[in-house]
Design a protein around this motif. Sequence first.
Motif, short mmCIF file in Angstrom:
data_model
loop_
_atom_site.label_atom_id
_atom_site.label_comp_id
_atom_site.label_asym_id
_atom_site.label_seq_id
_atom_site.Cartn_x
_atom_site.Cartn_y
_atom_site.Cartn_z
N UNK A 1 35.79 29.16 37.23
CA UNK A 1 35.06 30.44 37.13
C UNK A 1 33.56 30.21 36.91
N UNK A 2 33.22 29.06 36.41
CA UNK A 2 31.80 28.75 36.20
C UNK A 2 31.14 28.26 37.50
N UNK A 3 31.93 27.67 38.37
CA UNK A 3 31.36 27.06 39.58
C UNK A 3 30.53 28.01 40.46
N UNK A 4 30.95 29.27 40.62
CA UNK A 4 30.11 30.15 41.44
C UNK A 4 28.68 30.30 40.90
N UNK A 5 28.53 30.21 39.57
CA UNK A 5 27.17 30.26 39.02
C UNK A 5 26.41 29.01 39.44
N UNK B 1 39.41 31.84 41.96
CA UNK B 1 39.31 32.84 40.89
C UNK B 1 39.83 34.19 41.39
N UNK B 2 39.40 34.57 42.58
CA UNK B 2 39.83 35.85 43.16
C UNK B 2 41.36 35.90 43.24
N UNK B 3 41.96 34.80 43.68
CA UNK B 3 43.42 34.77 43.82
C UNK B 3 44.10 34.88 42.46
N UNK B 4 43.58 34.16 41.48
CA UNK B 4 44.19 34.20 40.15
C UNK B 4 44.08 35.59 39.53
#
Length: 900
Positions: free
Chosen positions: A342-346, A797-800
Amino acid sequence: MKQLKFINDTGEFTIHQPENINSLYFPLASEVGLKSAISPNLGGDAKIDQETFLLEPISIDNLHNNRSTRNFWIKNQNGEVASVTGNSAKQEAQKFSIDQEESQLTAGFMWQKLERHLKNLSLKAKVTSFIPHNENVEIMQVDITNTSDDTQTLTAYAAIPIFGRSADNIRDHRNVTSMLHRIKTTKSGVLVCPTMSFDERGHRVNHQIYYVLGFDESGQVPQAFYPTVESFIGKSGSFIQPAAIFNNEKGISAHAKINGREAMGAFRFAPFTLEAGQSKSFIILMGIENDEKNIDTISEKYRNLKTVQQSLTVTKSYWLNKVGVDFHTKEAEFDNFMKWVCFQPFLRRIFGCSFLPHHDYGRGGRGWRDLWQDCLSLLLMEPTEVRNMIINNYKGVRLDGTNATIIGQGEGEFLADRNGISRVWMDHALWPLITTKLYIDQTGDIDILMKEVSYFKDAHVKRGTAIDNLWSEDYGNKQRSTDNDIYTGSILEHLLIQHLTGFYEVGQHNIYRLRGADWNDALDMADENGESVAFTAAYAGNLMELAALIRLLESKTQTKSVEILEEIGLLLKNDTDIYEKVARKHQILDAYVKQCQHKVNGFKVQMSLSEIALNLIQKATWLRQHLQQKEWIDLNETEGWYNSYYDNNGRATDGYYKDKSHMMLTGQVFPIMNHVATDDQIHKIISSADHYLYRPEIGGYRLNTDFQEVKTDLGRMFGFAYGEKENGAVFSHMTVMYAYALYRRGFATKGWKALKALADTSLNFETSCIYPGIPEYFRTDGRGVYHYLTGAASWFMLTMVTEVFGVQGKSGDLVLYPKLLAEQFDNNGQTSIVVPFAGKNFHITYNNPHYKDFGDYVVASANCDNQPLNITDAAFVFLTKKQLELLNNENMHNITITLN
Ligand code: G1P
């Protein structure tokens, strides 16, 4: 014993002896420009952009050799020397022996701490590295502790070579550019301000100042300086055995000037004494500013140890707060892994795709599809900020349905490609709608479709097949109408243009042309005749979604019709006979693109929303049937899959030929996701993917089987070794989209299998050799590569969130439709997610007392903040936008749902 261990539930982890893995690197960055990559030896680099590198640019292939970056040395009273980063010739030599020093790395979002036992000197060293989130300075706090029983007199040296120029000068003009350096020593460090930015297309005067400063814990400055590489390493030394330290060179004083040499941020502090058990700290600041006054301000602020420590605390919580999503499942390791995902997109927003040692492409920034997909996860975390981003990004669309490919610094800033290379990626039109739909689902803000924005304009016209010779820089990058005004249209109009133009751009099989490539950038050698079946299926789905959004707009706003550009009427011709006729489709597209080559007349016509929606549905339905009839390969009773592409010779990629099965995952993902594949077909696809592509020990589903052919009629991917990148690696992004597609169609067990294999392989540090998170792909030996900066993170993240935990928006209402499996529930039969929605924070707990799988359970009861919720359908729970508005924004709202 596991080498990598999580130490809490915020993703923080430790690794023993991290320097034993050469390929490890960690990202540190601020929101205002400075980006660093740091290895366990404190190798890596630091930069603001392609032109402005503080530390020498590093690639994964020389990271192991990178001993010339951040170093800090200690010498004792007997002249014995050690590097706190392990970067000395002696420590390096001890690496494979029993004398190897103990070391430990601990890290969390945007900070890392390296601890090392300097055995020979009986010292413990700790180096904490971070960049304050709002400042362009990388801070290194070094703590030295005397572990012997005796008092020791020590001398400390900092040693950081300053590259101070563009990454382009790493080889080209490397020596010449050092002549531009103007170096000076100040009281506290070394400053370098090159006279110019070297660029043979036009040299520019430089104002950037690169610096390295040092202080001890009481703010004391260094005693002597070694401001050039030569003065530090000497005539015969090296960065791991520098003459300045080993030969006791005196160095020079503050306020000296040296011109035209490779610069070095090296200096020596006054000798100090440590009693047994006593410690002393040093602060090293390195950064880039365009005004010396700013350096003074930074130096005043951070010469103080307390401020540094406070700043670290603030930095930690700043990034932790950014990630407003938290998972609790049976496996704590998986939950911690998700923190990083979840941090990776940042990270991708900051680093683009070019600024970590595995640099994917480019000179900074991201491409069009990455720009849109990174919004997906940000939408789940900070939807209000994403609204403007979405609106502005539509300014990159051209009137012919293609888009700008060079993305500027500011939001909504798109640049003309000066090299005149026109490349059209046929998937590009797909992603804006996917992101916009998620935005509307999450917020209910359907009005965004009516927002007027401009179109992009440059010399490329007719979907990249011609040049507008009348266009010049004076025209600007915004489409104009014949009266010379900037032409604007609604976002809906942009979407219609993007989706309708593609429908007519087909190849000989009546499948969308591949053009320069699709999602798979490496399918780049079939521009003439290549076709992408995979993305034709994706567009079929998008046409349906767009029709649904138009219907929603109609019903929510009571609007019957909208104004759109007159010429679009050509693309909305209501004659379904055309669908089968490739030549006729080309004529229509030609007629349309001709009319918007330079300036567009700009007349608008009123069109009925329901008629547009119907028109799109007809097109989508035809596409689905066409794909089902022509592209499905039914191998036998249990196996079958879709063809993925046609190569430049018009041959299908998938199927059984040359005595073997050829299968590509991409061609399966989009038919599944977009309801082209029937349920029976999905069963066969799953069996085939499990048979031909699944290798759990290396991450799960590979991108394709081994074609054993350098297919120059399709793309460079076939030139890559099999198992690398787009040629048959387990490419996380596509595997995650496969999982997402399966979940969407209700195949939860199989979707989870794909996600789990990725997570398990990544967390298997001994083989993946990466810090926690999802890498771009796994090699054939299970190594994770191109770590952090991948679109896979957003989709994971979207899938989870939306599929596994089923937290979905439906035009602003909240639907909870979990597709959970018994194995995901903890020992108390619970699993939960913390997630923001509609500006409120929710802690959603699912109880599954009988450990049932999705498909076997129904929703037995549900409540929000202890108030029972009405259950109108046994499969899901529903909170209307109105109900949500009644909840306050401050508290965490607890929703508990029992599945039975
Ligand atoms: C990278 C690119 C992405 C492209 C993909 C396949 O993937 O960034 O645009 O679609 O390769 O060629 P990523 O690193 O996002 O996983």
